[in-house]
Design a protein around this motif. Sequence first.
Motif, PDB file in Angstrom:
ATOM      1  N   GLY A 167      33.953  -5.112  24.189  1.00  0.00           N
ATOM      2  CA  GLY A 167      32.502  -5.279  24.163  1.00  0.00           C
ATOM      3  C   GLY A 167      31.749  -4.225  23.371  1.00  0.00           C
ATOM      4  N   PHE A 168      32.428  -3.496  22.534  1.00  0.00           N
ATOM      5  CA  PHE A 168      31.771  -2.591  21.585  1.00  0.00           C
ATOM      6  C   PHE A 168      32.767  -2.243  20.491  1.00  0.00           C
ATOM      7  CE2 PHE A 168      34.185   0.484  23.976  1.00  0.00           C
ATOM      8  CZ  PHE A 168      34.481   1.480  23.053  1.00  0.00           C
ATOM      9  N   ARG A 169      32.253  -1.731  19.373  1.00  0.00           N
ATOM     10  CA  ARG A 169      33.162  -1.199  18.358  1.00  0.00           C
ATOM     11  C   ARG A 169      32.507  -0.030  17.638  1.00  0.00           C
ATOM     12  NH1 ARG A 169      32.597  -6.419  14.821  1.00  0.00           N
ATOM     13  NH2 ARG A 169      31.017  -5.858  13.278  1.00  0.00           N
ATOM     14  N   ILE A 170      33.356   0.848  17.157  1.00  0.00           N
ATOM     15  CA  ILE A 170      32.848   1.984  16.388  1.00  0.00           C
ATOM     16  C   ILE A 170      32.651   1.508  14.955  1.00  0.00           C
ATOM     17  CG2 ILE A 170      33.371   4.314  15.559  1.00  0.00           C
ATOM     18  CD1 ILE A 170      35.095   4.644  18.146  1.00  0.00           C
ATOM     19  N   GLU A 171      31.445   1.696  14.451  1.00  0.00           N
ATOM     20  CA  GLU A 171      31.131   1.250  13.089  1.00  0.00           C
ATOM     21  C   GLU A 171      31.323   2.373  12.083  1.00  0.00           C
ATOM     22  OE1 GLU A 171      29.282  -1.896  11.818  1.00  0.00           O
ATOM     23  OE2 GLU A 171      30.655  -2.477  13.393  1.00  0.00           O
ATOM     24  N   GLY A 172      30.942   3.568  12.458  1.00  0.00           N
ATOM     25  CA  GLY A 172      31.061   4.671  11.512  1.00  0.00           C
ATOM     26  C   GLY A 172      30.745   5.992  12.186  1.00  0.00           C
ATOM     27  N   ASN A 177      30.153  18.357   8.784  1.00  0.00           N
ATOM     28  CA  ASN A 177      30.061  18.766   7.376  1.00  0.00           C
ATOM     29  C   ASN A 177      29.514  17.656   6.480  1.00  0.00           C
ATOM     30  OD1 ASN A 177      32.119  16.959   7.195  1.00  0.00           O
ATOM     31  ND2 ASN A 177      33.700  18.435   6.581  1.00  0.00           N
ATOM     32  N   GLY A 178      29.113  16.562   7.087  1.00  0.00           N
ATOM     33  CA  GLY A 178      28.489  15.477   6.311  1.00  0.00           C
ATOM     34  C   GLY A 178      29.462  14.411   5.836  1.00  0.00           C
ATOM     35  N   THR A 179      30.768  14.599   6.076  1.00  0.00           N
ATOM     36  CA  THR A 179      31.697  13.549   5.641  1.00  0.00           C
ATOM     37  C   THR A 179      31.521  12.310   6.509  1.00  0.00           C
ATOM     38  OG1 THR A 179      33.432  14.517   6.981  1.00  0.00           O
ATOM     39  CG2 THR A 179      33.508  15.016   4.638  1.00  0.00           C
ATOM     40  N   VAL A 180      31.565  11.171   5.832  1.00  0.00           N
ATOM     41  CA  VAL A 180      31.312   9.909   6.504  1.00  0.00           C
ATOM     42  C   VAL A 180      32.608   9.112   6.602  1.00  0.00           C
ATOM     43  CG1 VAL A 180      30.032   7.741   6.352  1.00  0.00           C
ATOM     44  CG2 VAL A 180      28.945   9.871   5.659  1.00  0.00           C
ATOM     45  N   HIS A 181      32.918   8.620   7.783  1.00  0.00           N
ATOM     46  CA  HIS A 181      34.119   7.801   7.998  1.00  0.00           C
ATOM     47  C   HIS A 181      33.705   6.396   8.383  1.00  0.00           C
ATOM     48  CE1 HIS A 181      36.635  11.413   7.933  1.00  0.00           C
ATOM     49  NE2 HIS A 181      35.638  11.974   8.586  1.00  0.00           N
ATOM     50  N   ARG A 182      34.235   5.444   7.657  1.00  0.00           N
ATOM     51  CA  ARG A 182      33.885   4.049   7.963  1.00  0.00           C
ATOM     52  C   ARG A 182      35.136   3.213   8.209  1.00  0.00           C
ATOM     53  NH1 ARG A 182      29.642   2.447   3.249  1.00  0.00           N
ATOM     54  NH2 ARG A 182      29.434   0.699   4.660  1.00  0.00           N
ATOM     55  N   ASP A 183      36.261   3.892   8.334  1.00  0.00           N
ATOM     56  CA  ASP A 183      37.540   3.182   8.402  1.00  0.00           C
ATOM     57  C   ASP A 183      37.909   2.800   9.849  1.00  0.00           C
ATOM     58  OD1 ASP A 183      37.525   5.856   8.840  1.00  0.00           O
ATOM     59  OD2 ASP A 183      39.516   6.262   8.037  1.00  0.00           O
ATOM     60  N   PHE A 184      37.040   2.005  10.480  1.00  0.00           N
ATOM     61  CA  PHE A 184      37.289   1.652  11.878  1.00  0.00           C
ATOM     62  C   PHE A 184      37.504   0.157  12.095  1.00  0.00           C
ATOM     63  CE2 PHE A 184      34.784   5.594  11.891  1.00  0.00           C
ATOM     64  CZ  PHE A 184      35.698   6.422  12.533  1.00  0.00           C
ATOM     65  N   LYS A 185      37.721  -0.566  11.014  1.00  0.00           N
ATOM     66  CA  LYS A 185      37.865  -2.028  11.161  1.00  0.00           C
ATOM     67  C   LYS A 185      39.015  -2.398  12.096  1.00  0.00           C
ATOM     68  CE  LYS A 185      35.625  -4.457   7.404  1.00  0.00           C
ATOM     69  NZ  LYS A 185      34.932  -3.454   6.601  1.00  0.00           N
ATOM     70  N   HIS A 186      40.053  -1.543  12.145  1.00  0.00           N
ATOM     71  CA  HIS A 186      41.220  -1.849  12.990  1.00  0.00           C
ATOM     72  C   HIS A 186      41.278  -0.972  14.240  1.00  0.00           C
ATOM     73  CE1 HIS A 186      42.910  -4.488   9.921  1.00  0.00           C
ATOM     74  NE2 HIS A 186      42.504  -3.586   9.051  1.00  0.00           N
ATOM     75  N   THR A 187      40.192  -0.299  14.555  1.00  0.00           N
ATOM     76  CA  THR A 187      40.179   0.535  15.759  1.00  0.00           C
ATOM     77  C   THR A 187      39.899  -0.371  16.955  1.00  0.00           C
ATOM     78  OG1 THR A 187      39.463   2.435  14.480  1.00  0.00           O
ATOM     79  CG2 THR A 187      39.094   2.553  16.848  1.00  0.00           C
ATOM     80  N   LYS A 188      40.932  -0.602  17.738  1.00  0.00           N
ATOM     81  CA  LYS A 188      40.869  -1.646  18.752  1.00  0.00           C
ATOM     82  C   LYS A 188      41.329  -1.198  20.141  1.00  0.00           C
ATOM     83  CE  LYS A 188      42.608  -6.286  19.464  1.00  0.00           C
ATOM     84  NZ  LYS A 188      42.977  -7.519  18.790  1.00  0.00           N
ATOM     85  N   THR A 189      42.394  -0.399  20.184  1.00  0.00           N
ATOM     86  CA  THR A 189      42.953  -0.073  21.500  1.00  0.00           C
ATOM     87  C   THR A 189      42.214   1.104  22.141  1.00  0.00           C
ATOM     88  OG1 THR A 189      44.504   1.535  20.608  1.00  0.00           O
ATOM     89  CG2 THR A 189      45.251  -0.756  20.687  1.00  0.00           C
TER      90      THR A 189
END
Length: 308
Positions: A167-172, A177-189
């Motif tokens: 019922g939720f997901r991490i988008e980014g 330090n300002g680095t941006v991570h958007r690699d959560f498409k497969h973050t599921k468990t």
Amino acid sequence: MNLLRKTKSWKTFFTVVHWTYRRSNSWVQLAGHEGNFRFSEAGHILKKFSVNESRCLQQLMGDVLRPYVPAYYGVVDKDSEQFIQMEDLLMGLSSPCIMDCKIGIRTYLEEEVTKSRQQLNLRKDLYQKMCKADPKAPNEEEHRRGGVTKLRYMQWRETMSSTASLGFRIEGITMENGTVHRDFKHTKTREQIIRTLIRFTDGCTETLEGYWFRLQAIKEALMQSQFFKSHELIGSSLLFIHEQKGRVNIWMIDFGKTTGLPEGQSLRHDLAWVEGNREDGYLLGLDNLLGLFSETMARQAALTPPQD
Ligand code: I3P
């Protein structure tokens, strides 16, 4: 691209962060920056106008949820476009860590399901995004046509991530330090999420605890809220913001796809979605987040040697 078209959760924080960083250098560098935001006077931001969002923010200003949403200052015209003027949630923060979580078991509106049945509008861009994340995801037919419907893409995104199951997901995430991570498409468990929460908070138990309390306070306010009872919240996010050893905050943001129910109707927000019931699973997501923050805290506390 029609700039007035969208109000995106992920883009919200990404853009806001850039605004703030660049603002401290030279906001002129923003020229040509794609996004939904415009520079405004200190403490405010301008977001591309959306009828839904503006209506929701207006109502929220008179609801018990008011402390948990950005303050709304009405609609303004700038450069022949309309914008919603609201509080800049990052004002005064020098190096905030930010996480955007999209809440709910469903990210599309029921009307998008109906539309998808009526007209098979294939999207090449979404097919390409799908292939990039997993070349095996499209079926034979979709590969042959080189397109997928938006509904198919959204449902695929929900099952690849934790939306459908938790019922939720991490988008980014934006780190200190300002680095941006958007690699959560497969973050599921649960395990993947716990590891991400540890990375985001640097394993700091005070920060984790601060977030847990704020989530709990939001939950209590939601249970009292007339707005929550009478609205379907789709694609809305919780924005987690903290500074190392500093303030911890969570805001409810992005109401572009939040819609009111007909007079006299209400939602439970903790039921599974069946077409027609309009349930969004917001509380399911919130409860899972609370549980995952508790689990992460317990794990980190077990690593910390006891103080004398
Ligand atoms: C986007 C995400 C957005 C959705 C957007 C998708 O996918 O699902 O929520 O916008 O649709 O492309 P991703 O997260 O993988 O980038 P809406 O919520 O506004 O529908 P769009 O391409 O039609 O803007």
